[in-house]
Design a protein around this motif. Structure first.
Motif, PDB file in Angstrom:
ATOM      1  N   GLY A 189       0.832  -1.186   0.000  1.00 58.05           N
ATOM      2  CA  GLY A 189       0.000   0.000   0.000  1.00 58.05           C
ATOM      3  C   GLY A 189       0.867   1.236   0.000  1.00 58.05           C
ATOM      4  N   PHE A 190       0.247   2.403  -0.001  1.00 62.22           N
ATOM      5  CA  PHE A 190       1.039   3.616   0.072  1.00 62.22           C
ATOM      6  C   PHE A 190       0.260   4.727   0.745  1.00 62.22           C
ATOM      7  CE2 PHE A 190      -0.872   6.314  -3.145  1.00 62.22           C
ATOM      8  CZ  PHE A 190      -1.522   5.408  -3.970  1.00 62.22           C
ATOM      9  N   LEU A 191       1.014   5.695   1.219  1.00 59.74           N
ATOM     10  CA  LEU A 191       0.455   6.833   1.930  1.00 59.74           C
ATOM     11  C   LEU A 191       1.000   8.120   1.356  1.00 59.74           C
ATOM     12  CD1 LEU A 191       1.023   5.695   5.621  1.00 59.74           C
ATOM     13  CD2 LEU A 191      -1.171   5.744   4.440  1.00 59.74           C
ATOM     14  N   LEU A 192       0.265   9.178   1.556  1.00 59.23           N
ATOM     15  CA  LEU A 192       0.811  10.498   1.299  1.00 59.23           C
ATOM     16  C   LEU A 192       1.574  10.946   2.537  1.00 59.23           C
ATOM     17  CD1 LEU A 192      -2.168  12.299  -0.465  1.00 59.23           C
ATOM     18  CD2 LEU A 192      -0.335  10.922  -1.459  1.00 59.23           C
ATOM     19  N   LYS A 193       2.584  11.790   2.342  1.00 56.21           N
ATOM     20  CA  LYS A 193       3.404  12.214   3.478  1.00 56.21           C
ATOM     21  C   LYS A 193       2.627  13.030   4.503  1.00 56.21           C
ATOM     22  CE  LYS A 193       8.010  11.899   1.526  1.00 56.21           C
ATOM     23  NZ  LYS A 193       9.291  12.571   1.259  1.00 56.21           N
ATOM     24  N   ASP A 194       1.504  13.601   4.088  1.00 58.42           N
ATOM     25  CA  ASP A 194       0.709  14.368   5.042  1.00 58.42           C
ATOM     26  C   ASP A 194      -0.487  13.561   5.547  1.00 58.42           C
ATOM     27  OD1 ASP A 194      -0.819  14.273   2.775  1.00 58.42           O
ATOM     28  OD2 ASP A 194      -1.130  16.439   2.608  1.00 58.42           O
ATOM     29  N   ALA A 195      -0.372  12.242   5.497  1.00 58.22           N
ATOM     30  CA  ALA A 195      -1.502  11.382   5.858  1.00 58.22           C
ATOM     31  C   ALA A 195      -1.924  11.547   7.307  1.00 58.22           C
ATOM     32  CB  ALA A 195      -1.151   9.918   5.593  1.00 58.22           C
ATOM     33  N   GLY A 196      -0.974  11.858   8.177  1.00 56.85           N
ATOM     34  CA  GLY A 196      -1.310  12.026   9.587  1.00 56.85           C
ATOM     35  C   GLY A 196      -1.021  10.768  10.396  1.00 56.85           C
ATOM     36  N   PRO A 197      -0.856  10.921  11.701  1.00 55.23           N
ATOM     37  CA  PRO A 197      -0.486   9.806  12.574  1.00 55.23           C
ATOM     38  C   PRO A 197      -1.460   8.629  12.543  1.00 55.23           C
ATOM     39  CG  PRO A 197      -0.203  11.897  13.710  1.00 55.23           C
ATOM     40  CD  PRO A 197      -0.921  12.198  12.437  1.00 55.23           C
ATOM     41  N   GLU A 198      -2.756   8.907  12.518  1.00 55.69           N
ATOM     42  CA  GLU A 198      -3.737   7.820  12.580  1.00 55.69           C
ATOM     43  C   GLU A 198      -3.654   6.918  11.351  1.00 55.69           C
ATOM     44  OE1 GLU A 198      -8.564   7.092  13.100  1.00 55.69           O
ATOM     45  OE2 GLU A 198      -7.727   9.120  13.190  1.00 55.69           O
ATOM     46  N   LEU A 199      -3.613   7.521  10.168  1.00 57.58           N
ATOM     47  CA  LEU A 199      -3.556   6.738   8.940  1.00 57.58           C
ATOM     48  C   LEU A 199      -2.220   6.011   8.822  1.00 57.58           C
ATOM     49  CD1 LEU A 199      -5.573   6.224   6.695  1.00 57.58           C
ATOM     50  CD2 LEU A 199      -4.470   8.019   5.351  1.00 57.58           C
ATOM     51  N   LEU A 200      -1.148   6.669   9.231  1.00 59.92           N
ATOM     52  CA  LEU A 200       0.175   6.043   9.216  1.00 59.92           C
ATOM     53  C   LEU A 200       0.178   4.793  10.093  1.00 59.92           C
ATOM     54  CD1 LEU A 200       3.234   6.073   8.553  1.00 59.92           C
ATOM     55  CD2 LEU A 200       3.529   7.535  10.561  1.00 59.92           C
ATOM     56  N   THR A 201      -0.366   4.919  11.281  1.00 60.03           N
ATOM     57  CA  THR A 201      -0.424   3.790  12.208  1.00 60.03           C
ATOM     58  C   THR A 201      -1.279   2.664  11.640  1.00 60.03           C
ATOM     59  OG1 THR A 201      -0.168   5.301  14.073  1.00 60.03           O
ATOM     60  CG2 THR A 201      -0.983   3.100  14.560  1.00 60.03           C
ATOM     61  N   GLN A 202      -2.407   3.009  11.050  1.00 61.15           N
ATOM     62  CA  GLN A 202      -3.287   2.007  10.445  1.00 61.15           C
ATOM     63  C   GLN A 202      -2.561   1.258   9.330  1.00 61.15           C
ATOM     64  OE1 GLN A 202      -6.965   3.749   9.123  1.00 61.15           O
ATOM     65  NE2 GLN A 202      -7.465   4.551  11.154  1.00 61.15           N
ATOM     66  N   ALA A 203      -1.806   1.987   8.523  1.00 65.89           N
ATOM     67  CA  ALA A 203      -1.101   1.357   7.411  1.00 65.89           C
ATOM     68  C   ALA A 203      -0.059   0.363   7.906  1.00 65.89           C
ATOM     69  CB  ALA A 203      -0.438   2.426   6.550  1.00 65.89           C
ATOM     70  N   VAL A 204       0.674   0.748   8.938  1.00 64.99           N
ATOM     71  CA  VAL A 204       1.703  -0.136   9.485  1.00 64.99           C
ATOM     72  C   VAL A 204       1.064  -1.381  10.093  1.00 64.99           C
ATOM     73  CG1 VAL A 204       3.429  -0.358  11.324  1.00 64.99           C
ATOM     74  CG2 VAL A 204       3.407   1.676   9.854  1.00 64.99           C
ATOM     75  N   ARG A 205       0.005  -1.204  10.852  1.00 65.22           N
ATOM     76  CA  ARG A 205      -0.656  -2.355  11.461  1.00 65.22           C
ATOM     77  C   ARG A 205      -1.267  -3.272  10.392  1.00 65.22           C
ATOM     78  NH1 ARG A 205      -0.498  -1.686  16.799  1.00 65.22           N
ATOM     79  NH2 ARG A 205      -0.659   0.405  17.729  1.00 65.22           N
ATOM     80  N   ALA A 206      -1.864  -2.677   9.369  1.00 62.59           N
ATOM     81  CA  ALA A 206      -2.463  -3.482   8.299  1.00 62.59           C
ATOM     82  C   ALA A 206      -1.396  -4.300   7.580  1.00 62.59           C
ATOM     83  CB  ALA A 206      -3.194  -2.577   7.308  1.00 62.59           C
ATOM     84  N   ALA A 207      -0.282  -3.658   7.246  1.00 60.49           N
ATOM     85  CA  ALA A 207       0.795  -4.363   6.546  1.00 60.49           C
ATOM     86  C   ALA A 207       1.353  -5.501   7.398  1.00 60.49           C
ATOM     87  CB  ALA A 207       1.910  -3.390   6.177  1.00 60.49           C
ATOM     88  N   ALA A 208       1.500  -5.255   8.691  1.00 63.54           N
ATOM     89  CA  ALA A 208       2.023  -6.281   9.597  1.00 63.54           C
ATOM     90  C   ALA A 208       1.068  -7.464   9.707  1.00 63.54           C
ATOM     91  CB  ALA A 208       2.275  -5.684  10.975  1.00 63.54           C
ATOM     92  N   ASN A 209      -0.228  -7.208   9.512  1.00 59.64           N
ATOM     93  CA  ASN A 209      -1.233  -8.262   9.603  1.00 59.64           C
ATOM     94  C   ASN A 209      -1.491  -8.948   8.266  1.00 59.64           C
ATOM     95  OD1 ASN A 209      -1.701  -7.913  12.356  1.00 59.64           O
ATOM     96  ND2 ASN A 209      -3.222  -6.304  12.005  1.00 59.64           N
ATOM     97  N   GLY A 210      -0.678  -8.617   7.261  1.00 62.65           N
ATOM     98  CA  GLY A 210      -0.854  -9.240   5.962  1.00 62.65           C
ATOM     99  C   GLY A 210      -1.922  -8.594   5.118  1.00 62.65           C
ATOM    100  N   GLU A 211      -2.428  -7.447   5.560  1.00 64.64           N
ATOM    101  CA  GLU A 211      -3.428  -6.725   4.796  1.00 64.64           C
ATOM    102  C   GLU A 211      -2.754  -5.539   4.111  1.00 64.64           C
ATOM    103  OE1 GLU A 211      -6.770  -5.760   7.238  1.00 64.64           O
ATOM    104  OE2 GLU A 211      -7.001  -7.811   7.977  1.00 64.64           O
ATOM    105  N   ALA A 212      -3.551  -4.675   3.527  1.00 64.31           N
ATOM    106  CA  ALA A 212      -2.985  -3.494   2.879  1.00 64.31           C
ATOM    107  C   ALA A 212      -3.921  -2.332   3.086  1.00 64.31           C
ATOM    108  CB  ALA A 212      -2.792  -3.741   1.383  1.00 64.31           C
TER     109      ALA A 212
END
Length: 218
Positions: free
Chosen positions: A103-126
């Motif tokens: 997946g990918f994020l914009l640099k201004d995505a914000g802490p909440e979306l950044l955290t969600q992306a990392v957790r999703a990737a770690a869980n095998g999701e995107a």
């Protein structure tokens, strides 16, 4: 268990900001930083982080090539890579996703979306954020030259079509289960079947296939 993250960006200020945000989250720890793509690949292989967070534009190797080396076709044990970009770099995003990014994020995505992306990737999701990623996937599908997909050897069932559309919209497994009124284990079964039928390695590739076959109105 703690999610171990490697951050790679050529701007020290960005790396510092990402580290501060992620280290402040429970269950997430930044275990390394890299200032260029070559160092990022080396550190990823040495540290074996759960998630790699890569900028697209980096010296030595860009984020696209670094992603391909760690998660691309032919990689025996692909790593979870989330690429970070700015909106004017969307021409690189399709290539990054094809290279194996989750997946990918914009640099201004914000802490909440950044955290969600990392957790999703770690869980095998995107993380496929409806307000960003889905729109870009749709744009890429429209912009690509016409190259019809060959008919599937094993056609999708009606339920698999429904699950595919929810994946393309960016829903997580839990959200899919709630929307379709099915169990979490049933969602996982449908996802495994979809990946096998489509030849997709992850949810992002499933979403891309849905857009490329015009299953999602654009």
């Amino acid at each position: 268990m703690t999610i171990r993250v490697l951050v790679a960006d050529d701007q020290e200020l960005i790396r510092t900001g990402l580290r501060m945000i992620l280290d402040a989250q429970p269950g997430i720890s930044v275990v390394g930083e890299a200032a260029d793509g070559r160092a990022a690949v080396r550190m990823a292989r040495e540290l074996a982080p759960d998630v790699c967070l890569f900028d697209i534009r980096m010296p030595e190797l860009d984020g696209l090539e670094a992603t391909r080396l760690l998660a691309g076709p032919g990689v025996a044990e692909p790593m979870a890579v989330v690429v970070v970009t700015t909106f004017d770099l969307d021409e690189y995003v399709h290539g990054a996703l094809k290279a194996g990014a989750r997946g990918f994020l914009l640099k201004d995505a914000g802490p909440e979306l950044l955290t969600q992306a990392v957790r999703a990737a770690a869980n095998g999701e995107a993380l496929i954020a409806p307000n960003v990623t889905v729109r870009l996937l749709a744009a890429f599908a429209d912009a690509r030259p016409a190259s019809p997909h060959a008919p599937l050897v094993d056609p999708l069932t009606a339920r698999e079509e429904e699950v595919l559309l929810t994946v393309a919209r960016g829903l997580t497994n839990v959200e899919i289960a709630a929307e379709l009124h099915i169990s979490l284990s049933t969602v996982k079964t449908h996802l495994a079947s979809l990946m096998a039928k489509l030849g997709a390695r992850n949810r992002v590739e499933m979403a891309m296939w849905a857009y490329e076959t015009h299953r999602i109105p654009t």
